[in-house]
Design a protein around this motif. Structure first.
Motif, PDB file in Angstrom:
ATOM      1  N   THR A 355       0.849  -1.182   0.000  1.00 16.68           N
ATOM      2  CA  THR A 355       0.000   0.000   0.000  1.00 16.68           C
ATOM      3  C   THR A 355       0.885   1.232   0.000  1.00 16.68           C
ATOM      4  O   THR A 355       1.727   1.404   0.882  1.00 16.68           O
ATOM      5  CB  THR A 355      -0.921   0.034   1.232  1.00 16.68           C
ATOM      6  N   GLN A 356       0.687   2.062  -0.981  1.00 17.04           N
ATOM      7  CA  GLN A 356       1.459   3.290  -1.119  1.00 17.04           C
ATOM      8  C   GLN A 356       1.053   4.285  -0.042  1.00 17.04           C
ATOM      9  O   GLN A 356      -0.134   4.467   0.230  1.00 17.04           O
ATOM     10  CB  GLN A 356       1.180   3.855  -2.512  1.00 17.04           C
ATOM     11  N   GLY A 357       2.031   4.938   0.585  1.00 19.40           N
ATOM     12  CA  GLY A 357       1.695   5.916   1.611  1.00 19.40           C
ATOM     13  C   GLY A 357       2.897   6.697   2.080  1.00 19.40           C
ATOM     14  O   GLY A 357       4.039   6.436   1.699  1.00 19.40           O
ATOM     15  N   SER A 358       2.635   7.674   2.927  1.00 15.06           N
ATOM     16  CA  SER A 358       3.678   8.523   3.489  1.00 15.06           C
ATOM     17  C   SER A 358       4.559   7.724   4.434  1.00 15.06           C
ATOM     18  O   SER A 358       4.078   6.951   5.267  1.00 15.06           O
ATOM     19  CB  SER A 358       3.033   9.693   4.236  1.00 15.06           C
ATOM     20  N   GLU A 359       5.861   7.925   4.314  1.00 16.91           N
ATOM     21  CA  GLU A 359       6.789   7.252   5.225  1.00 16.91           C
ATOM     22  C   GLU A 359       6.527   7.680   6.668  1.00 16.91           C
ATOM     23  O   GLU A 359       6.626   6.862   7.596  1.00 16.91           O
ATOM     24  CB  GLU A 359       8.239   7.569   4.847  1.00 16.91           C
ATOM     25  N   TYR A 360       6.194   8.953   6.849  1.00 14.32           N
ATOM     26  CA  TYR A 360       5.887   9.447   8.187  1.00 14.32           C
ATOM     27  C   TYR A 360       4.712   8.672   8.774  1.00 14.32           C
ATOM     28  O   TYR A 360       4.756   8.228   9.925  1.00 14.32           O
ATOM     29  CB  TYR A 360       5.576  10.942   8.134  1.00 14.32           C
ATOM     30  N   ASP A 361       3.651   8.507   7.972  1.00 11.28           N
ATOM     31  CA  ASP A 361       2.498   7.743   8.451  1.00 11.28           C
ATOM     32  C   ASP A 361       2.878   6.303   8.741  1.00 11.28           C
ATOM     33  O   ASP A 361       2.394   5.702   9.708  1.00 11.28           O
ATOM     34  CB  ASP A 361       1.376   7.780   7.412  1.00 11.28           C
TER      35      ASP A 361
END
Length: 905
Positions: A355-361
C-alpha cells in the motif's frame, strides 16, 4: 535491458532537443517495424511509408511507447497544432482501438461525422446515402422532426458513426446538450454523449493524436496506451486484445455530387513554412477524414498486449495477505514483485500486499498500538523508525531516488529529452519566486498600483476607465516570469531552443510555470529539500542574496530551511477588475485594469500563487500529471448557469483547470521518483551535484552516490552527505528500507516477512524485463546492502529481538573479486571522478558521530566487478539470472499497479 547498456557512455551535456525514438532506432529494437505502399486516391500518388513502435507486449496502463513514422505525405499548416491538430492538413491520425482487426466503430476517436467520408468514392452505400441527407456537419437543415430536439436526435442518428464500447453501448460522441442540460439521447444501448471515461469536466482526455509530418516524411513521438482501469469503454486487458492504429489522411477520390471543396487543394501553410498557420483550412484533408475508406485502407494496425492485471488477485487467491506499507520509492518495484507472487512466478505461502503511503504515516503506524496489535508490521522508509516499543531492523530494499521529470516541447514543437537543473533553480521553483504577473515599466511608472480599495474603484468609475491603475505581485515583479526566462536556466541549457525564428519565446514558455509537487509528509520531499539547502549558492539565495540577474527569493520564504520548501506560503491575492455600471450577472462588463483579477478573485479571494500551484497527493500522481498535460492549477474562472425556481438563471463561478496542453506546446516539470518517471517514459532532468557536474539518474550513478553515504551504525539507514556527492554521482539518490520488528510477531508471520525480505534482496535485484525482475529506475543493491538485508531477514525469522549492525565497511565495501581500482568513471575515461573527495575538517568533526561515511573506493570496484558481468552476460550471476527469469520478451516495465488503494487518486 537497453537502459543498462548506457552506463559506459555517460556524457554530461546541457539540454538539447533529441528525436523521440532515437534510442530504439539506434539499437534496432523496434517491436513493430512495417513498410508498405500507401495510395493517395485523390492525387494518383503513392508513398512507401514505414511505422515503427518500440514495444507492443506486456504493456501496462498509461505506458507510453515510442512511434517512428517515415515516408508519409508532408503536412500542410503543420505549425498550427492547437486543439490536437484540428487545423492540420494531411496529418497522420494515431489512436487506440479494440481488437486486432479493428473497425472504425471500435476506435477511440471523437471525430465521427459521416459527412466528409460519405463522399468518398470508396464509401459504403449506407454512408453515401447518409452524407447526402446532411446540409453540412452538425446542420439540422432538412432533417425531419417536430421540434429542434427531435431534429437533433435524428441528425445525430444520421450523421455520427457510433463508437461501440466494450460493453456494447453505442456512443455518438456529441458534446452538446439540450436546453435543459440533458443529453439528446440517453437510451440504454445508445448515448449521444462521449464515453464518460474520455473526458474530464467536459475536456477530452483521449490519447488520440493528429501528428504533423515533416518535409522529410517523418515524425517521432510518444503515444500513451490505456488499459481498462483508465478507459473501460475500450476495455483493453491481457485477454481483451487491442491495437494502435495509424491512419494517414490524404486526398480521397470524391464521389459524384460531392461539394465543390472536395478534392480541393490545401489552404494552409506549405510544408516547411515558417508561418504560424491559419485556421482556414480544407476540411476534406483534415483529421475529420480518418474515417474515409480511401484513408482507412491505408491504415497500419499494431496489435498490442497488456500484462495481466493483478488487481483482483487477492480476491481469487486463497493465500494470506502480507501487508507492506510506505515509501513510493519502492512503489514500482513492488508492482512487479507483487505481480510475480500473484502470477505464481514466485512460490510462496503468502501474497504480499503493498500500500502506497507517506513514510511518516508508516513510521507512526509501526509504533502505534491499535487495540491489541500495531498499525503496521512492515513499513518502507528511508529514515529510521524511532521510539519503537519493539526492536526493529531496517533491510535495504530499493536503491533509487527522487527526480524532476518533464514534458516540454521546444520552439519547433519537438519534445525535449534533456535538461539540467541546479539546486538554486529548484529553490526558485519551490518557493513561488517567479512572478505570476508583470506590467511594462512605462505602465508601472505612470500609474498607481490597484488594491481594490473603494476610493480607487470610485475613481475608476468616475473616469470611465482604469487607465490610471495597474496590478502586479508587489514583491516579485522584478523577477522573471518563469524558469524559461531565467538566465541561470538558459546558461545551464544553452542548446535548448526556447525561442522561435523571430527571437520570441514560444507560446508554451510565456506563461507562469509552477512545478507539480506532491504535498505529503514524505521522506522524498525531505531529501529533495536537503539537497537544495546543502548547496551554498542556493542557501545564500534563500537567505536573501540576489542571483546574477537580480532575482530574489519570495520574501515569505526568505531564511527557510529544509523540509519547508513544499508549502504554499504566499498569500497575495489579486483584486478583481471593477464592474462597469452596465454590468449584469449574465453579461458582466469590466473596466480594464492591467494585471487585475477575474470574477473568481473577487468571489473567493484565493491567493494568486495558490491558484497557480500544481499540488498532488503522491509521486505517482505527479508523474501522471505530465501524461495528462495539465496539473491541478485552477487559473481559469469558469461558470455554470443554473436555472432557478422562478425561471431565471443563477450564474455559479468556479476556479477551474486549463485545458490539456497541445502536443508540441507542452511545458511542465514534476517532482516524482526515478522509477515512476521510467515507468511512464518521462524524460528526467540532470541535477548538478556538489562537484558542479550535471548527472542524470542513469544506471550506475546512484551506486556512485553511495560514495558520499552516511550510514547510521545502529539502524543501518543511510542519507547522503550532499557536499561529498561529486563526479558521476546522482545527488537525488535514496534507499528505501523495509522496517520490520525482530520480536513480537508469530513464528509464521515472521517467516513470511523474512522470506519476502530475502526475495527483495536477492532475486528481486536482477535488472530485467520480466515481472520477477528489478524495473528500470533502480540500481541493484550492492553486496553489502544485500548482506545487511539478509542479516535483517534472519533476525526477523528468529524473533529474538536482535538488531544486527550493518557491515562495518559501509554500503559499498570491497565487493566480490580482487580488482579494487576500477570505477565507472574509469570506464568513461575519467580516472579522477571526484566521487569521494579527501577528508575535510567537516568530515573529521563527524568521526565522533555514530554514523560512518561510506568508503568511496567500493563504488567503482563493486560496480565493475558485479554489475558489468550481469549486463554483458558474463559470469555465473548473469547465467543464473537468465535461468531464473527467462528471456526478456519486452522492452520495458510492463505491469500496472498491484493494488489500488483509497490513498491513490
Amino acid at each position: 535491458m537497453r537502459r543498462w547498456s548506457r552506463v559506459a557512455f555517460v556524457v554530461v551535456i546541457a539540454a538539447a532537443p533529441l528525436t523521440v525514438g532515437t534510442a530504439q532506432a539506434q539499437q534496432g529494437s523496434w517491436a513493430y517495424d512495417q513498410t508498405k505502399q500507401i495510395a493517395n486516391a485523390g492525387r494518383s500518388e503513392s508513398f512507401d511509408a514505414t511505422v515503427k513502435v518500440s514495444r507492443t507486449s506486456n504493456l501496462f496502463n498509461r505506458q507510453q511507447v515510442a512511434i517512428d513514422l517515415d515516408g508519409f505525405k508532408p503536412t500542410y499548416n503543420a505549425n498550427n497544432i492547437v486543439n490536437n491538430g484540428t487545423y492540420l492538413e494531411y496529418p497522420v491520425v494515431v489512436m487506440q482501438c479494440r481488437g486486432t482487426d479493428p473497425t472504425p466503430e471500435t476506435c477511440a476517436n471523437e471525430r465521427r461525422s459521416v459527412y466528409y467520408p460519405g463522399y468518398d468514392k470508396a464509401a459504403s452505400q449506407d454512408w453515401r446515402d447518409r452524407a447526402r441527407l446532411l446540409a453540412g456537419p452538425g446542420n439540422t437543415t432538412g432533417i425531419p422532426g417536430a421540434d429542434f430536439n427531435e431534429k437533433m436526435r435524428n441528425l445525430l442518428t444520421i450523421e455520427q458513426v457510433p463508437f461501440v464500447a466494450q460493453d456494447g453501448t453505442n456512443y455518438l460522441w456529441e458534446g452538446t446538450v439540450d436546453a435543459t442540460g440533458q443529453p439528446w439521447l440517453d437510451e440504454p444501448a445508445r448515448k449521444s454523449y462521449p464515453p464518460p471515461d474520455t473526458a474530464d469536466a467536459g475536456t477530452s482526455v483521449l490519447a488520440t493524436r493528429s501528428v504533423p509530418i515533416r518535409t522529410d516524411g517523418g515524425a517521432e513521438f510518444l503515444f500513451e496506451v490505456r488499459q481498462r482501469v483508465s478507459q473501460p469503454s475500450l476495455g483493453c486487458t491481457d485477454t481483451e486484445k487491442c491495437s494502435i492504429v495509424v491512419v494517414p489522411v490524404m486526398d480521397m477520390a470524391c464521389a459524384e455530387g460531392a461539394p465543390a471543396e472536395c478534392g480541393g487543394a490545401p489552404l494552409g501553410t506549405e510544408p516547411g513554412g515558417a508561418a504560424g498557420g491559419t485556421n482556414t483550412i480544407n476540411n476534406w484533408v483534415s483529421q475529420r477524414e480518418w474515417l474515409a475508406e480511401s484513408n482507412w485502407r491505408n491504415r497500419f494496425v499494431v496489435p498490442i498486449e497488456f500484462a495481466p492485471d493483478p488487481d483482483t488477485c487477492s480476491v481469487h487467491d486463497q493465500r494470506p495477505i502480507l501487508p507492506v506499507f510506505g515509501s513510493e520509492l519502492a512503489d514500482v518495484a513492488q508492482q512487479r514483485w507483487g505481480s510475480a507472487y500473484c502470477a505464481g512466478l514466485r512460490s510462496a505461502d503468502y501474497l504480499p500486499l503493498y500500500t502506497q503511503g507517506s513514510e511518516y504515516d508508516g513510521r507512526r503506524q509501526f509504533t502505534t498500538m491499535l487495540g491489541d496489535s500495531y498499525g503496521q508490521n512492515a513499513v518502507l522508509t528511508t529514515q529510521p523508525v524511532t521510539d519503537s516499543p519493539r526492536p526493529v531492523v531496517h533491510a535495504p530494499s530499493a536503491l533509487t531516488g527522487f527526480t524532476v521529470a518533464f514534458t516540454a516541447d521546444d520552439a519547433d514543437g519537438r519534445q525535449i529529452q534533456e535538461m539540467t537543473l541546479s539546486p538554486r533553480l529548484l529553490a526558485k521553483l519551490l518557493t513561488q519566486s517567479y512572478t505570476p504577473s508583470k506590467v511594462t515599466d512605462a505602465i508601472r511608472n505612470a500609474r498607481t498600483r490597484f488594491t481594490g480599495a473603494p476610493d480607487q474603484v470610485a475613481a475608476i468609475t468616475a473616469a470611465g476607465n482604469g487607465n490610471g491603475f495597474y496590478w502586479e505581485h508587489p514583491a516579485l515583479f522584478h523577477n522573471p516570469s518563469s524558469i524559461w526566462e531565467d538566465q541561470e536556466f538558459v546558461a545551464l541549457n544553452p542548446d535548448l531552443k526556447l525561442r522561435n525564428s523571430r527571437g520570441v519565446l514560444a507560446d508554451q514558455f510565456q506563461t507562469y510555470l509552477a512545478p507539480v509537487v506532491f504535498q505529503v509528509q514524505s521522506d522524498i520531499i525531505v531529501d529533495l529539500t536537503r539537497y537544495i539547502v546543502a548547496d551554498p549558492v542556493a542557501r545564500a539565495w534563500l537567505d536573501g542574496k540576489a542571483d546574477e540577474q537580480g532575482m530574489v527569493v519570495n520574501p515569505v520564504w526568505q531564511g527557510t530551511g529544509e523540509y519547508e520548501l513544499y508549502s504554499l506560503l504566499d498569500q497575495e491575492a489579486r483584486p478583481p477588475k471593477p464592474h462597469r455600471p452596465d454590468s449584469s450577472e449574465q453579461q458582466p462588463q469590466y473596466y480594464n485594469v492591467p494585471g487585475a483579477g477575474d470574477e473568481c478573485d473577487g468571489q473567493f479571494g484565493t491567493p494568486l500563487l495558490t491558484r497557480q500551484a500544481n499540488i498532488t497527493n503522491s509521486a505517482e500522481a505527479s508523474a501522471t500529471a505530465l501524461l495528462d498535460r495539465r496539473g491541478s492549477a485552477t487559473p481559469i474562472c469558469g461558470f455554470t448557469d443554473v436555472p432557478t425556481q422562478n425561471g431565471d438563471l443563477d450564474r455559479i463561478y468556479s476556479e477551474t483547470k486549463v485545458t490539456p496542453a497541445d502536443f508540441g506546446k507542452r511545458a511542465m516539470l514534476s517532482v516524482t521518483t526515478v522509477p515512476h518517471a521510467r515507468l511512464y517514459e518521462l524524460p528526467t532532468a540532470k541535477l548538478v551535484n556538489a562537484g558542479g557536474q550535471a548527472v542524470a539518474p542513469d544506471p550506475g550513478t546512484m551506486v556512485n552516490a553511495l560514495g558520499a553515504a552516511v550510514q547510521d551504525k545502529t539502524t543501518g539507514t543511510i542519507e547522503l552527505d550532499y557536499g561529498r556527492v561529486t563526479g558521476n554521482a546522482y545527488p537525488g539518490t535514496m534507499i528505501a528500507f523495509t522496517a520490520v520488528p525482530s520480536s513480537g510477531m508469530s513464528t509464521g508471520v515472521a517467516a513470511q516477512y523474512a522470506d519476502f525480505i530475502e526475495f527483495m534482496a536477492t532475486d528481486g535485484q536482477h535488472p530485467g524485463e520480466n515481472i520477477t525482475d528489478l524495473p528500470p529506475g533502480y540500481d541493484p543493491l550492492t553486496p553489502n546492502l544485500r548482506q545487511q538485508a539478509l542479516d535483517a531477514a534472519r533476525a526477523v525469522r528468529e524473533q529474538k529481538g536482535e538488531v544486527p549492525p550493518p557491515p562495518e565497511d559501509g554500503p559499498l565495501g570491497d565487493g566480490p573479486g580482487t580488482n579494487t581500482d576500477s570505477t565507472v568513471d574509469n570506464l568513461n575515461g575519467n580516472a579522477n571522478s571526484g566521487v569521494g573527495p579527501a577528508q575535510t575538517a567537516d568530515d573529521e568533526a563527524k568521526e565522533g558521530d555514530p554514523r560512518s561515511v561510506a568508503q568511496t573506493r567500493g563504488a567503482g570496484s563493486w560496480w565493475s566487478r558485479w554489475t558489468l558481468p550481469l549486463l554483458f552476460g558474463l559470469g555465473v550471476l548473469a547465467a543464473l539470472a537468465a535461468f531464473v527469469v527467462g528471456a526478456a520478451t519486452r522492452h520495458d516495465h510492463p505491469v500496472r499497479r498491484l493494488i489500488r488503494t483509497a490513498l491513490r487518486r
